[in-house]
Design a protein around this motif. Sequence first.
Motif, PDB file in Angstrom:
ATOM      1  N   HIS A  36      44.857 -52.398  11.865  1.00  0.00           N
ATOM      2  CA  HIS A  36      45.406 -53.462  11.007  1.00  0.00           C
ATOM      3  C   HIS A  36      45.943 -52.879   9.703  1.00  0.00           C
ATOM      4  O   HIS A  36      47.061 -53.205   9.279  1.00  0.00           O
ATOM      5  CB  HIS A  36      44.318 -54.490  10.715  1.00  0.00           C
ATOM      6  CG  HIS A  36      44.693 -55.484   9.659  1.00  0.00           C
ATOM      7  ND1 HIS A  36      45.639 -56.468   9.872  1.00  0.00           N
ATOM      8  CD2 HIS A  36      44.276 -55.634   8.377  1.00  0.00           C
ATOM      9  CE1 HIS A  36      45.779 -57.186   8.770  1.00  0.00           C
ATOM     10  NE2 HIS A  36      44.962 -56.702   7.856  1.00  0.00           N
ATOM     11  N   PHE A  37      45.175 -51.996   9.061  1.00  0.00           N
ATOM     12  CA  PHE A  37      45.635 -51.372   7.824  1.00  0.00           C
ATOM     13  C   PHE A  37      46.894 -50.535   8.064  1.00  0.00           C
ATOM     14  O   PHE A  37      47.818 -50.523   7.249  1.00  0.00           O
ATOM     15  CB  PHE A  37      44.542 -50.472   7.240  1.00  0.00           C
ATOM     16  CG  PHE A  37      43.380 -51.219   6.640  1.00  0.00           C
ATOM     17  CD1 PHE A  37      43.508 -52.546   6.256  1.00  0.00           C
ATOM     18  CD2 PHE A  37      42.149 -50.592   6.470  1.00  0.00           C
ATOM     19  CE1 PHE A  37      42.436 -53.233   5.699  1.00  0.00           C
ATOM     20  CE2 PHE A  37      41.082 -51.276   5.906  1.00  0.00           C
ATOM     21  CZ  PHE A  37      41.217 -52.597   5.524  1.00  0.00           C
ATOM     22  N   THR A  39      49.253 -50.871  10.274  1.00  0.00           N
ATOM     23  CA  THR A  39      50.462 -51.596  10.676  1.00  0.00           C
ATOM     24  C   THR A  39      50.767 -52.805   9.794  1.00  0.00           C
ATOM     25  O   THR A  39      51.615 -53.620  10.142  1.00  0.00           O
ATOM     26  CB  THR A  39      50.334 -52.053  12.139  1.00  0.00           C
ATOM     27  OG1 THR A  39      49.179 -52.902  12.277  1.00  0.00           O
ATOM     28  CG2 THR A  39      50.185 -50.866  13.064  1.00  0.00           C
ATOM     29  N   GLU A  40      50.082 -52.923   8.650  1.00  0.00           N
ATOM     30  CA  GLU A  40      50.368 -54.039   7.741  1.00  0.00           C
ATOM     31  C   GLU A  40      51.825 -54.041   7.301  1.00  0.00           C
ATOM     32  O   GLU A  40      52.474 -55.088   7.237  1.00  0.00           O
ATOM     33  CB  GLU A  40      49.452 -53.964   6.512  1.00  0.00           C
ATOM     34  CG  GLU A  40      48.095 -54.583   6.697  1.00  0.00           C
ATOM     35  CD  GLU A  40      47.263 -54.493   5.427  1.00  0.00           C
ATOM     36  OE1 GLU A  40      46.582 -55.486   5.113  1.00  0.00           O
ATOM     37  OE2 GLU A  40      47.297 -53.453   4.752  1.00  0.00           O
ATOM     38  N   ARG A  41      52.340 -52.865   6.996  1.00  0.00           N
ATOM     39  CA  ARG A  41      53.710 -52.761   6.488  1.00  0.00           C
ATOM     40  C   ARG A  41      54.551 -51.776   7.286  1.00  0.00           C
ATOM     41  O   ARG A  41      55.630 -51.371   6.842  1.00  0.00           O
ATOM     42  CB  ARG A  41      53.682 -52.349   5.013  1.00  0.00           C
ATOM     43  CG  ARG A  41      53.049 -53.400   4.108  1.00  0.00           C
ATOM     44  CD  ARG A  41      52.855 -52.889   2.690  1.00  0.00           C
ATOM     45  NE  ARG A  41      54.086 -52.402   2.089  1.00  0.00           N
ATOM     46  CZ  ARG A  41      54.143 -51.733   0.935  1.00  0.00           C
ATOM     47  NH1 ARG A  41      53.036 -51.478   0.267  1.00  0.00           N
ATOM     48  NH2 ARG A  41      55.310 -51.323   0.456  1.00  0.00           N
ATOM     49  N   GLN A  99      49.510 -58.076  15.539  1.00  0.00           N
ATOM     50  CA  GLN A  99      50.465 -58.668  14.623  1.00  0.00           C
ATOM     51  C   GLN A  99      50.463 -60.193  14.722  1.00  0.00           C
ATOM     52  O   GLN A  99      50.983 -60.877  13.833  1.00  0.00           O
ATOM     53  CB  GLN A  99      51.878 -58.153  14.922  1.00  0.00           C
ATOM     54  CG  GLN A  99      52.007 -56.639  14.998  1.00  0.00           C
ATOM     55  CD  GLN A  99      51.498 -55.938  13.767  1.00  0.00           C
ATOM     56  OE1 GLN A  99      51.986 -56.186  12.667  1.00  0.00           O
ATOM     57  NE2 GLN A  99      50.521 -55.052  13.932  1.00  0.00           N
ATOM     58  N   SER A 103      42.035 -59.440  13.819  1.00  0.00           N
ATOM     59  CA  SER A 103      41.301 -58.378  14.511  1.00  0.00           C
ATOM     60  C   SER A 103      40.022 -58.901  15.159  1.00  0.00           C
ATOM     61  O   SER A 103      39.580 -58.381  16.187  1.00  0.00           O
ATOM     62  CB  SER A 103      40.967 -57.241  13.534  1.00  0.00           C
ATOM     63  OG  SER A 103      40.194 -57.718  12.448  1.00  0.00           O
ATOM     64  N   THR A 157      48.515 -65.453  12.413  1.00  0.00           N
ATOM     65  CA  THR A 157      49.597 -65.410  11.443  1.00  0.00           C
ATOM     66  C   THR A 157      50.718 -66.366  11.800  1.00  0.00           C
ATOM     67  O   THR A 157      51.646 -66.539  11.029  1.00  0.00           O
ATOM     68  CB  THR A 157      50.163 -63.980  11.359  1.00  0.00           C
ATOM     69  OG1 THR A 157      50.587 -63.580  12.665  1.00  0.00           O
ATOM     70  CG2 THR A 157      49.105 -63.016  10.865  1.00  0.00           C
ATOM     71  N   LYS A 228      48.414 -46.313   2.170  1.00  0.00           N
ATOM     72  CA  LYS A 228      47.365 -46.968   2.948  1.00  0.00           C
ATOM     73  C   LYS A 228      47.602 -46.793   4.443  1.00  0.00           C
ATOM     74  O   LYS A 228      46.663 -46.560   5.214  1.00  0.00           O
ATOM     75  CB  LYS A 228      47.310 -48.452   2.591  1.00  0.00           C
ATOM     76  CG  LYS A 228      46.153 -49.200   3.229  1.00  0.00           C
ATOM     77  CD  LYS A 228      46.140 -50.650   2.754  1.00  0.00           C
ATOM     78  CE  LYS A 228      44.962 -51.423   3.311  1.00  0.00           C
ATOM     79  NZ  LYS A 228      44.957 -52.841   2.845  1.00  0.00           N
TER      80      LYS A 228
END
Length: 306
Positions: A36-37, A39-41, A99, A103, A157, A228
Amino acid sequence: MQAVSSPVTSPPTRIALWGNLISVYILWGSTYLFIHFMTERMPPLYMVSIRYLIAGAILYGYARLTGTPAPTRAEWKSAGIIGVLLLTISNGCLSTGLQYIPSGMAALLGGLLPVYLLTLNWVSFGKKRPSNLALAGLVVGLIGIYLLVKPDKLQGTGGIDAKLIGVGLVALGNFVWAIGTLLTPRLALPSGTISSGIQMIVGGLVLLPVSLAVEPITLFSILDAPPKAIGSMIYLVIFGSIIGFSSYSWLARNASPQLLSTYAFVNPVVAMLLGTTFAGEVFSSQSFIGAIVALVGVILITLGRK
Protein backbone atom coordinates in the motif's frame (compact mmCIF):
# COMPACT_ATOMS: atom_id res chain seq x y z
CA MET A 1 3.24 -30.83 -20.90
CA GLN A 2 3.70 -33.56 -18.34
CA ALA A 3 5.08 -32.41 -15.01
CA VAL A 4 8.45 -33.82 -14.01
CA SER A 5 8.75 -34.83 -10.36
CA SER A 6 11.52 -33.29 -8.27
CA PRO A 7 14.26 -35.60 -7.01
CA VAL A 8 13.58 -37.43 -3.77
CA THR A 9 15.25 -35.70 -0.85
CA SER A 10 15.53 -36.38 2.85
CA PRO A 11 12.70 -35.07 5.06
CA PRO A 12 13.22 -31.51 6.30
CA THR A 13 14.13 -30.93 9.94
CA ARG A 14 11.62 -29.38 12.32
CA ILE A 15 13.89 -26.36 12.81
CA ALA A 16 14.07 -25.69 9.07
CA LEU A 17 10.34 -26.28 8.65
CA TRP A 18 9.19 -23.95 11.41
CA GLY A 19 11.89 -21.38 10.73
CA ASN A 20 10.61 -20.95 7.18
CA LEU A 21 7.00 -20.98 8.36
CA ILE A 22 7.62 -18.19 10.88
CA SER A 23 9.40 -16.20 8.18
CA VAL A 24 6.34 -16.46 5.91
CA TYR A 25 3.94 -15.83 8.80
CA ILE A 26 5.55 -12.59 9.95
CA LEU A 27 7.23 -11.09 6.89
CA TRP A 28 4.40 -11.72 4.46
CA GLY A 29 1.88 -10.38 6.94
CA SER A 30 3.69 -7.05 6.68
CA THR A 31 3.64 -6.91 2.89
CA TYR A 32 0.04 -5.69 2.67
CA LEU A 33 0.97 -2.48 4.47
CA PHE A 34 4.16 -1.91 2.49
CA ILE A 35 2.56 -2.68 -0.88
CA HIS A 36 0.00 0.00 0.00
CA PHE A 37 2.79 2.45 0.89
CA MET A 38 4.73 1.55 -2.27
CA THR A 39 1.80 2.13 -4.62
CA GLU A 40 0.13 5.16 -3.00
CA ARG A 41 1.61 7.46 -5.62
CA MET A 42 3.16 4.99 -8.08
CA PRO A 43 1.55 2.56 -10.59
CA PRO A 44 1.24 -0.91 -8.95
CA LEU A 45 2.29 -3.18 -11.82
CA TYR A 46 5.37 -1.08 -12.55
CA MET A 47 6.51 -1.06 -8.94
CA VAL A 48 5.92 -4.79 -8.57
CA SER A 49 7.93 -5.57 -11.72
CA ILE A 50 10.87 -3.39 -10.60
CA ARG A 51 10.74 -4.97 -7.14
CA TYR A 52 11.03 -8.50 -8.54
CA LEU A 53 13.67 -7.67 -11.12
CA ILE A 54 15.92 -6.22 -8.41
CA ALA A 55 15.29 -9.05 -5.93
CA GLY A 56 15.64 -11.72 -8.62
CA ALA A 57 18.95 -10.31 -9.88
CA ILE A 58 20.32 -10.26 -6.32
CA LEU A 59 19.27 -13.84 -5.58
CA TYR A 60 20.44 -15.22 -8.93
CA GLY A 61 23.76 -13.37 -8.74
CA TYR A 62 24.38 -14.53 -5.16
CA ALA A 63 23.62 -18.14 -6.08
CA ARG A 64 26.00 -18.14 -9.04
CA LEU A 65 28.78 -16.37 -7.12
CA THR A 66 28.57 -18.94 -4.32
CA GLY A 67 29.03 -21.85 -6.69
CA THR A 68 25.50 -22.88 -7.68
CA PRO A 69 25.63 -24.48 -11.15
CA ALA A 70 23.97 -22.67 -14.02
CA PRO A 71 20.39 -23.93 -14.48
CA THR A 72 19.50 -25.96 -17.54
CA ARG A 73 17.03 -24.70 -20.15
CA ALA A 74 14.39 -27.06 -18.73
CA GLU A 75 14.95 -25.65 -15.23
CA TRP A 76 14.67 -22.08 -16.53
CA LYS A 77 11.39 -23.00 -18.22
CA SER A 78 9.94 -24.68 -15.13
CA ALA A 79 10.98 -21.89 -12.77
CA GLY A 80 9.71 -19.32 -15.27
CA ILE A 81 6.28 -20.94 -15.32
CA ILE A 82 6.06 -20.74 -11.53
CA GLY A 83 7.31 -17.15 -11.62
CA VAL A 84 4.61 -16.08 -14.07
CA LEU A 85 1.88 -17.78 -11.99
CA LEU A 86 2.99 -16.60 -8.55
CA LEU A 87 4.47 -13.20 -9.32
CA THR A 88 3.25 -11.86 -12.66
CA ILE A 89 -0.39 -12.95 -12.36
CA SER A 90 -1.05 -13.50 -8.65
CA ASN A 91 1.01 -10.65 -7.19
CA GLY A 92 0.02 -8.38 -10.04
CA CYS A 93 -3.64 -9.02 -9.24
CA LEU A 94 -3.07 -8.37 -5.52
CA SER A 95 -1.20 -5.11 -6.04
CA THR A 96 -3.80 -3.85 -8.50
CA GLY A 97 -6.67 -5.00 -6.28
CA LEU A 98 -5.26 -2.97 -3.39
CA GLN A 99 -6.01 0.15 -5.44
CA TYR A 100 -9.75 -0.61 -5.10
CA ILE A 101 -10.11 -2.17 -1.65
CA PRO A 102 -8.36 -1.59 1.70
CA SER A 103 -5.54 -3.85 2.79
CA GLY A 104 -7.70 -5.36 5.55
CA MET A 105 -10.18 -6.70 3.04
CA ALA A 106 -7.32 -8.07 0.91
CA ALA A 107 -5.94 -9.85 3.96
CA LEU A 108 -9.38 -11.28 4.67
CA LEU A 109 -9.66 -12.58 1.10
CA GLY A 110 -6.32 -14.31 1.64
CA GLY A 111 -8.35 -16.80 3.68
CA LEU A 112 -9.57 -18.20 0.37
CA LEU A 113 -6.13 -19.63 -0.34
CA PRO A 114 -6.40 -22.66 1.99
CA VAL A 115 -9.77 -23.44 0.39
CA TYR A 116 -8.16 -23.41 -3.05
CA LEU A 117 -5.09 -25.36 -1.92
CA LEU A 118 -6.93 -28.13 -0.12
CA THR A 119 -9.66 -28.40 -2.76
CA LEU A 120 -7.33 -28.44 -5.77
CA ASN A 121 -5.02 -30.93 -4.05
CA TRP A 122 -8.06 -33.10 -3.31
CA VAL A 123 -9.80 -33.08 -6.71
CA SER A 124 -6.90 -32.59 -9.11
CA PHE A 125 -3.23 -32.41 -8.13
CA GLY A 126 -2.81 -34.89 -5.32
CA LYS A 127 -6.17 -36.75 -5.29
CA LYS A 128 -5.71 -36.68 -1.53
CA ARG A 129 -8.57 -35.98 0.85
CA PRO A 130 -7.57 -33.80 3.82
CA SER A 131 -8.06 -35.29 7.26
CA ASN A 132 -11.24 -34.42 9.15
CA LEU A 133 -9.19 -32.44 11.66
CA ALA A 134 -7.59 -30.41 8.85
CA LEU A 135 -11.02 -29.70 7.35
CA ALA A 136 -12.30 -28.62 10.76
CA GLY A 137 -9.29 -26.32 11.12
CA LEU A 138 -10.04 -24.85 7.71
CA VAL A 139 -13.58 -23.96 8.76
CA VAL A 140 -12.44 -22.51 12.10
CA GLY A 141 -9.73 -20.49 10.37
CA LEU A 142 -12.19 -19.00 7.88
CA ILE A 143 -14.53 -18.02 10.71
CA GLY A 144 -11.61 -16.36 12.48
CA ILE A 145 -10.67 -14.36 9.39
CA TYR A 146 -14.29 -13.22 9.01
CA LEU A 147 -14.31 -11.98 12.60
CA LEU A 148 -10.85 -10.47 12.28
CA VAL A 149 -11.88 -7.98 9.61
CA LYS A 150 -15.55 -7.05 9.76
CA PRO A 151 -16.60 -6.75 6.10
CA ASP A 152 -19.46 -4.30 6.60
CA LYS A 153 -17.08 -1.81 8.24
CA LEU A 154 -14.61 -1.77 5.37
CA GLN A 155 -14.72 1.18 3.01
CA GLY A 156 -13.00 1.06 -0.35
CA THR A 157 -11.78 3.94 -2.50
CA GLY A 158 -14.70 3.74 -4.92
CA GLY A 159 -18.26 2.52 -5.25
CA ILE A 160 -19.59 -1.01 -5.28
CA ASP A 161 -18.26 -1.62 -8.81
CA ALA A 162 -14.74 -0.65 -7.76
CA LYS A 163 -14.96 -2.91 -4.73
CA LEU A 164 -16.13 -5.81 -6.87
CA ILE A 165 -13.16 -5.28 -9.18
CA GLY A 166 -10.79 -5.30 -6.23
CA VAL A 167 -12.35 -8.38 -4.65
CA GLY A 168 -12.34 -10.20 -7.98
CA LEU A 169 -8.68 -9.40 -8.64
CA VAL A 170 -7.52 -10.52 -5.19
CA ALA A 171 -9.63 -13.70 -5.34
CA LEU A 172 -8.24 -14.52 -8.80
CA GLY A 173 -4.73 -13.88 -7.54
CA ASN A 174 -5.21 -16.33 -4.68
CA PHE A 175 -6.58 -18.99 -7.02
CA VAL A 176 -3.60 -18.69 -9.39
CA TRP A 177 -1.24 -18.68 -6.39
CA ALA A 178 -2.72 -22.00 -5.24
CA ILE A 179 -2.16 -23.50 -8.70
CA GLY A 180 1.46 -22.33 -8.75
CA THR A 181 2.07 -23.64 -5.23
CA LEU A 182 0.73 -27.12 -6.01
CA LEU A 183 2.59 -27.20 -9.33
CA THR A 184 5.95 -26.29 -7.76
CA PRO A 185 6.96 -29.75 -6.41
CA ARG A 186 5.83 -31.35 -9.67
CA LEU A 187 8.27 -29.51 -11.93
CA ALA A 188 12.01 -29.96 -12.43
CA LEU A 189 13.15 -26.82 -10.62
CA PRO A 190 16.73 -25.88 -9.75
CA SER A 191 17.45 -26.20 -6.06
CA GLY A 192 17.71 -23.45 -3.49
CA THR A 193 18.09 -19.72 -3.99
CA ILE A 194 18.66 -19.76 -7.72
CA SER A 195 15.14 -21.08 -8.31
CA SER A 196 13.59 -18.11 -6.49
CA GLY A 197 15.86 -15.77 -8.42
CA ILE A 198 14.75 -17.15 -11.78
CA GLN A 199 11.09 -16.98 -10.79
CA MET A 200 11.43 -13.30 -9.85
CA ILE A 201 13.44 -12.38 -12.94
CA VAL A 202 10.97 -14.04 -15.31
CA GLY A 203 7.95 -12.76 -13.36
CA GLY A 204 9.31 -9.20 -13.44
CA LEU A 205 10.31 -9.37 -17.11
CA VAL A 206 6.84 -10.53 -18.14
CA LEU A 207 5.09 -7.94 -15.99
CA LEU A 208 7.20 -4.93 -17.02
CA PRO A 209 6.00 -4.64 -20.66
CA VAL A 210 2.41 -5.11 -19.46
CA SER A 211 2.94 -2.19 -17.08
CA LEU A 212 4.49 -0.02 -19.80
CA ALA A 213 1.49 -0.75 -22.03
CA VAL A 214 -1.32 -0.05 -19.55
CA GLU A 215 0.11 2.36 -16.95
CA PRO A 216 1.15 6.01 -17.39
CA ILE A 217 4.86 5.44 -16.83
CA THR A 218 8.15 5.11 -18.68
CA LEU A 219 10.96 2.63 -18.12
CA PHE A 220 12.79 5.09 -15.83
CA SER A 221 9.81 6.39 -13.82
CA ILE A 222 11.37 4.81 -10.74
CA LEU A 223 13.72 7.82 -10.64
CA ASP A 224 10.73 10.06 -9.91
CA ALA A 225 9.24 7.84 -7.16
CA PRO A 226 8.77 9.51 -3.74
CA PRO A 227 11.06 8.41 -0.87
CA LYS A 228 8.20 6.56 0.87
CA ALA A 229 7.62 4.40 -2.21
CA ILE A 230 11.35 3.71 -2.61
CA GLY A 231 11.76 2.81 1.06
CA SER A 232 8.75 0.49 0.94
CA MET A 233 10.08 -1.19 -2.20
CA ILE A 234 13.48 -1.76 -0.56
CA TYR A 235 11.71 -3.37 2.42
CA LEU A 236 9.66 -5.58 0.09
CA VAL A 237 12.74 -6.55 -1.92
CA ILE A 238 14.68 -7.66 1.16
CA PHE A 239 12.03 -9.01 3.52
CA GLY A 240 9.09 -9.78 1.25
CA SER A 241 10.98 -11.18 -1.75
CA ILE A 242 14.50 -12.31 -0.90
CA ILE A 243 13.71 -13.74 2.54
CA GLY A 244 9.94 -14.31 2.55
CA PHE A 245 9.51 -15.67 -0.98
CA SER A 246 12.57 -17.89 -0.67
CA SER A 247 11.07 -19.35 2.51
CA TYR A 248 7.75 -19.91 0.74
CA SER A 249 9.44 -21.60 -2.24
CA TRP A 250 11.27 -23.93 0.15
CA LEU A 251 8.01 -24.76 1.94
CA ALA A 252 6.22 -25.42 -1.37
CA ARG A 253 8.80 -28.16 -2.04
CA ASN A 254 9.05 -29.58 1.48
CA ALA A 255 5.79 -29.01 3.41
CA SER A 256 2.30 -30.42 2.99
CA PRO A 257 -0.37 -28.17 1.40
CA GLN A 258 -2.34 -28.23 4.67
CA LEU A 259 0.59 -26.92 6.69
CA LEU A 260 1.65 -24.43 4.04
CA SER A 261 -1.86 -22.98 3.80
CA THR A 262 -1.84 -21.95 7.47
CA TYR A 263 0.08 -18.78 6.64
CA ALA A 264 -3.11 -17.37 5.09
CA PHE A 265 -4.69 -17.46 8.56
CA VAL A 266 -1.72 -15.83 10.31
CA ASN A 267 -0.98 -13.08 7.77
CA PRO A 268 -4.23 -11.15 8.46
CA VAL A 269 -3.41 -11.13 12.18
CA VAL A 270 0.00 -9.60 11.46
CA ALA A 271 -1.52 -7.19 8.93
CA MET A 272 -4.07 -5.93 11.45
CA LEU A 273 -1.46 -5.46 14.19
CA LEU A 274 0.78 -3.46 11.84
CA GLY A 275 -2.17 -1.45 10.61
CA THR A 276 -3.03 -0.55 14.20
CA THR A 277 0.55 0.46 14.99
CA PHE A 278 1.56 2.31 11.82
CA ALA A 279 -1.62 3.25 9.96
CA GLY A 280 -3.92 4.25 12.82
CA GLU A 281 -6.39 1.40 12.29
CA VAL A 282 -8.58 0.40 15.22
CA PHE A 283 -8.01 -3.14 16.49
CA SER A 284 -11.44 -3.87 17.99
CA SER A 285 -12.36 -6.55 20.50
CA GLN A 286 -14.02 -8.48 17.68
CA SER A 287 -10.80 -8.36 15.69
CA PHE A 288 -8.89 -9.67 18.71
CA ILE A 289 -11.34 -12.57 19.04
CA GLY A 290 -11.01 -13.24 15.32
CA ALA A 291 -7.23 -13.37 15.62
CA ILE A 292 -7.48 -15.98 18.38
CA VAL A 293 -9.99 -18.06 16.39
CA ALA A 294 -7.79 -17.90 13.28
CA LEU A 295 -4.79 -19.14 15.23
CA VAL A 296 -6.89 -22.04 16.57
CA GLY A 297 -7.58 -22.93 12.94
CA VAL A 298 -3.84 -22.93 12.26
CA ILE A 299 -3.28 -25.33 15.16
CA LEU A 300 -6.02 -27.71 13.99
CA ILE A 301 -4.72 -27.81 10.42
CA THR A 302 -1.17 -28.37 11.68
CA LEU A 303 -2.28 -31.24 13.93
CA GLY A 304 -4.46 -32.68 11.19
CA ARG A 305 -1.83 -32.76 8.43
CA LYS A 306 -1.02 -36.20 7.09
